[in-house]
Design a protein around this motif. Structure first.
Motif, PDB file in Angstrom:
ATOM      1  N   ALA A 189      38.410  56.171  38.296  1.00  0.00           N
ATOM      2  CA  ALA A 189      38.254  55.184  39.587  1.00  0.00           C
ATOM      3  C   ALA A 189      39.496  54.746  39.856  1.00  0.00           C
ATOM      4  N   TYR A 190      39.932  54.623  41.292  1.00  0.00           N
ATOM      5  CA  TYR A 190      41.046  53.871  41.638  1.00  0.00           C
ATOM      6  C   TYR A 190      40.506  52.347  41.966  1.00  0.00           C
ATOM      7  N   VAL A 191      41.032  51.348  41.342  1.00  0.00           N
ATOM      8  CA  VAL A 191      40.409  50.030  41.499  1.00  0.00           C
ATOM      9  C   VAL A 191      41.307  48.986  41.788  1.00  0.00           C
ATOM     10  N   MET A 192      40.823  47.885  42.212  1.00  0.00           N
ATOM     11  CA  MET A 192      41.397  46.560  42.091  1.00  0.00           C
ATOM     12  C   MET A 192      40.335  45.723  41.412  1.00  0.00           C
ATOM     13  N   ASP A 193      39.743  44.714  42.053  1.00  0.00           N
ATOM     14  CA  ASP A 193      38.855  43.709  41.547  1.00  0.00           C
ATOM     15  C   ASP A 193      37.719  44.491  40.847  1.00  0.00           C
ATOM     16  N   GLU A 194      37.280  45.637  41.105  1.00  0.00           N
ATOM     17  CA  GLU A 194      36.526  46.253  40.266  1.00  0.00           C
ATOM     18  C   GLU A 194      36.545  46.468  38.893  1.00  0.00           C
ATOM     19  N   ILE A 195      37.731  46.348  38.521  1.00  0.00           N
ATOM     20  CA  ILE A 195      38.228  46.614  37.096  1.00  0.00           C
ATOM     21  C   ILE A 195      37.771  45.523  36.037  1.00  0.00           C
ATOM     22  N   PHE A 196      37.330  44.396  36.623  1.00  0.00           N
ATOM     23  CA  PHE A 196      36.501  43.297  35.907  1.00  0.00           C
ATOM     24  C   PHE A 196      35.304  43.748  35.406  1.00  0.00           C
ATOM     25  N   ASP A 197      34.417  44.426  36.111  1.00  0.00           N
ATOM     26  CA  ASP A 197      33.063  44.961  35.754  1.00  0.00           C
ATOM     27  C   ASP A 197      33.241  46.034  34.815  1.00  0.00           C
ATOM     28  N   LYS A 198      34.006  46.919  35.222  1.00  0.00           N
ATOM     29  CA  LYS A 198      34.074  48.218  34.597  1.00  0.00           C
ATOM     30  C   LYS A 198      34.786  47.845  32.812  1.00  0.00           C
ATOM     31  N   MET A 199      35.779  47.414  32.961  1.00  0.00           N
ATOM     32  CA  MET A 199      36.405  47.028  31.571  1.00  0.00           C
ATOM     33  C   MET A 199      35.536  46.063  30.766  1.00  0.00           C
TER      34      MET A 199
ATOM     35  N   MET B 180      39.497  39.203  30.859  1.00  0.00           N
ATOM     36  CA  MET B 180      38.524  40.196  30.662  1.00  0.00           C
ATOM     37  C   MET B 180      38.465  40.220  29.095  1.00  0.00           C
ATOM     38  N   ILE B 181      39.783  40.012  28.459  1.00  0.00           N
ATOM     39  CA  ILE B 181      39.598  39.854  26.909  1.00  0.00           C
ATOM     40  C   ILE B 181      38.736  38.623  26.538  1.00  0.00           C
ATOM     41  N   ALA B 182      38.555  37.427  27.383  1.00  0.00           N
ATOM     42  CA  ALA B 182      37.833  36.531  26.735  1.00  0.00           C
ATOM     43  C   ALA B 182      36.313  36.826  26.850  1.00  0.00           C
ATOM     44  N   ASP B 183      35.972  37.737  27.819  1.00  0.00           N
ATOM     45  CA  ASP B 183      34.591  38.216  28.034  1.00  0.00           C
ATOM     46  C   ASP B 183      34.131  39.443  27.354  1.00  0.00           C
ATOM     47  N   ASN B 184      35.280  40.040  26.585  1.00  0.00           N
ATOM     48  CA  ASN B 184      35.002  41.338  25.855  1.00  0.00           C
ATOM     49  C   ASN B 184      36.199  41.374  24.778  1.00  0.00           C
ATOM     50  N   PRO B 185      35.736  40.654  23.707  1.00  0.00           N
ATOM     51  CA  PRO B 185      36.732  40.946  22.438  1.00  0.00           C
ATOM     52  C   PRO B 185      37.260  42.149  22.133  1.00  0.00           C
ATOM     53  N   ASP B 186      36.508  43.340  22.488  1.00  0.00           N
ATOM     54  CA  ASP B 186      37.144  44.568  22.260  1.00  0.00           C
ATOM     55  C   ASP B 186      38.250  44.964  22.910  1.00  0.00           C
ATOM     56  N   LEU B 187      38.586  44.298  23.862  1.00  0.00           N
ATOM     57  CA  LEU B 187      39.693  44.683  24.852  1.00  0.00           C
ATOM     58  C   LEU B 187      40.975  44.168  24.364  1.00  0.00           C
ATOM     59  N   ALA B 188      42.131  44.678  24.609  1.00  0.00           N
ATOM     60  CA  ALA B 188      43.515  44.404  24.005  1.00  0.00           C
ATOM     61  C   ALA B 188      44.431  44.582  25.129  1.00  0.00           C
ATOM     62  N   PHE B 189      45.716  44.060  25.367  1.00  0.00           N
ATOM     63  CA  PHE B 189      46.628  44.328  26.261  1.00  0.00           C
ATOM     64  C   PHE B 189      47.885  44.859  25.745  1.00  0.00           C
ATOM     65  N   ALA B 190      48.859  45.797  26.220  1.00  0.00           N
ATOM     66  CA  ALA B 190      50.066  46.245  25.529  1.00  0.00           C
ATOM     67  C   ALA B 190      50.930  46.307  26.833  1.00  0.00           C
ATOM     68  N   VAL B 191      52.380  45.869  26.592  1.00  0.00           N
ATOM     69  CA  VAL B 191      53.224  46.152  27.378  1.00  0.00           C
ATOM     70  C   VAL B 191      54.073  47.526  27.307  1.00  0.00           C
ATOM     71  N   PRO B 192      54.287  48.601  27.849  1.00  0.00           N
ATOM     72  CA  PRO B 192      54.600  49.818  27.298  1.00  0.00           C
ATOM     73  C   PRO B 192      56.314  49.642  27.269  1.00  0.00           C
TER      74      PRO B 192
ATOM     75  N   CYS C  95      45.765  28.008  36.596  1.00  0.00           N
ATOM     76  CA  CYS C  95      46.334  28.665  35.668  1.00  0.00           C
ATOM     77  C   CYS C  95      45.408  29.041  34.681  1.00  0.00           C
ATOM     78  N   GLU C  96      44.701  27.757  34.149  1.00  0.00           N
ATOM     79  CA  GLU C  96      43.584  28.043  33.232  1.00  0.00           C
ATOM     80  C   GLU C  96      42.426  28.881  33.640  1.00  0.00           C
ATOM     81  N   TYR C  97      42.195  28.867  34.878  1.00  0.00           N
ATOM     82  CA  TYR C  97      40.890  29.357  35.241  1.00  0.00           C
ATOM     83  C   TYR C  97      41.135  30.993  35.371  1.00  0.00           C
ATOM     84  N   ILE C  98      42.460  31.202  36.154  1.00  0.00           N
ATOM     85  CA  ILE C  98      42.496  32.845  36.393  1.00  0.00           C
ATOM     86  C   ILE C  98      43.265  33.500  35.331  1.00  0.00           C
TER      87      ILE C  98
END
Length: 404
Positions: A227-237, A255-267, A307-310
């Protein structure tokens, strides 16, 4: 005596209700915010989704309500999903806004097209809190039209339980192993940027050949995209419905705070470093009240709350000083200098490049063709064959076991 007591009580009540109900947060000059009290003024604010502290979580601040309580100015708040959606809405003339929060390149485009009002910084004294590195930016070189709100980088959010190996290149978003588990930006500029960087081009190329090649790359990717997403990414990931998605660092933190299985990488190829800034669109009927709102967003405690919230990074030095050590040292929110040196800022493209990109993006979104389109039926056939094979094996085993 009763009459005297009643009179005293009445006087006390009058005094209580006469006291202004200031916001719970601390601001530098409360009297500054009282100018429009009781005048029934309202402002229309148009912001990104999930992009302001709204008090929905325990211990957080509802920024808009605090502003309303402090100033008496009603905030009519609505959201958009992309810069392109914001631009189209303003161009259509279908709505009037007093505050908008576009990204850097879109601010540059709007300045060129005379779509923004110059700001009166005498009404924004808290601008002094903005870090000098964000003053006079390339997209607004005279700093006449915008006040930085947040900044951040773009990277890949991925589910560590669904992805094998390192996530260190944009190439993984074209990896057929993850067919159906890849999400992609639903806006043209971010999507093209990823394809451009993957091909070794600048994010700001206006070269028609390079834009065409980036479009071909995105068409090749399309059969793999769920899917091509914007805010929908939150629910999906957060729900584990996809394995990979390019998105903004601040949202990755959420998202990582809500799902610890997630991670983030800069290519390793590099990425976009962006700034979102507060502007007043042309034709605002409440510019001074809007500038008061901008000033409120620059107050240290408000900047901290947002900044703490978002999860996005703050350009506000005073808010930065209030951050806890964990957030201040978070490499997703505040990357190392090595990462930042490998970033590029979006610039406003010329009219021909914008028109070509819009045309190519429309073509990508409307076509079902792609060089890897054949993978979909083949993949489905393989899944069916595998399912039948598993069922046959189970039946044979069950029959064999029943014989003993």
């Amino acid at each position: 005596m009763k009459k005297l007591t009643a009179a005293l009580l009445a006087a006390l009540l009058l005094l209580l209700f006469a006291v202004p109900a200031f916001a719970e947060i601390e601001v530098e000059d409360e009297s500054y915010y009282q100018k429009f009290k009781g005048q029934g003024i309202s402002i229309n604010v148009y912001n990104w989704g999930e992009y302001i502290s709204d008090g929905a979580e325990e211990g957080t601040i509802n920024v808009n309500k605090e502003f309303e309580d402090l100033t008496g100015i009603k905030v009519n708040y609505s959201t958009f999903a992309s810069n392109e959606e914001l631009y189209a809405k303003l161009k259509s003339g279908g709505a009037n806004y007093d505050i908008i929060i576009p990204s850097d390149y879109m601010i540059g485009r709007m300045i060129k097209e005379n779509m923004l009002e110059p700001l009166n910084f005498e009404n924004i004294p808290a601008f002094k809190n903005i870090s000098s590195q964000f003053v006079n930016p390339i997209y607004d070189p005279d700093n006449a039209y915008s006040v930085p709100y947040t900044w951040g980088t773009v990277g890949i959010i991925y589910n560590t339980t669904m992805v094998d190996g390192d996530v260190d290149s944009w190439d993984i978003l074209w990896d057929a192993r993850y067919m159906g588990d890849i999400l992609m930006f639903a806006n043209s500029r971010d999507a093209f940027a990823i394809a451009q960087k993957r091909l070794g081009y600048s994010f700001n190329t206006g070269n028609p050949d390079e834009l065409e090649k980036a479009a071909e790359s995105l068409k090749e990717q399309k059969p793999l995209v769920q899917a091509y997403v914007m805010d929908e990414i939150f629910d999906k990931m957060q729900a584990g419905e996809a394995a990979l998605a390019p998105y903004y660092a601040g949202d990755a933190i959420t998202m990582i705070a809500d799902n610890p299985d997630l991670a983030f990488a800069v290519p390793r190829e590099g990425t976009n470093r962006f700034v979102d800034a507060i502007c007043i669109p042309k034709g605002s009927q409440q510019q001074e009240a809007a500038e008061m709102y901008i000033n409120f967003l620059c107050e240290p405690e408000v900047g901290l709350a947002n900044c703490e919230y978002i999860g996005y990074s703050t350009p506000n030095d005073a808010a930065m000083e209030l951050l806890d050590d964990e957030m201040r040292n978070n490499p997703i929110a505040y990357p190392s200098e090595e990462v930042l040196q490998n970033t590029e800022t979006f610039l406003s493209l010329d009219d021909d490049a914008n028109k070509l990109m819009d045309k190519l993006w429309t073509d990508i979104m409307s076509t079902n063709e792609g060089t890897n389109q054949w993978l979909i039926p083949v993949f489905l056939v393989l899944c069916i064959v595998a399912s039948i094979t598993i069922n046959v094996v189970r039946r044979i085993r069950k029959k064999r076991d029943s014989m003993y």
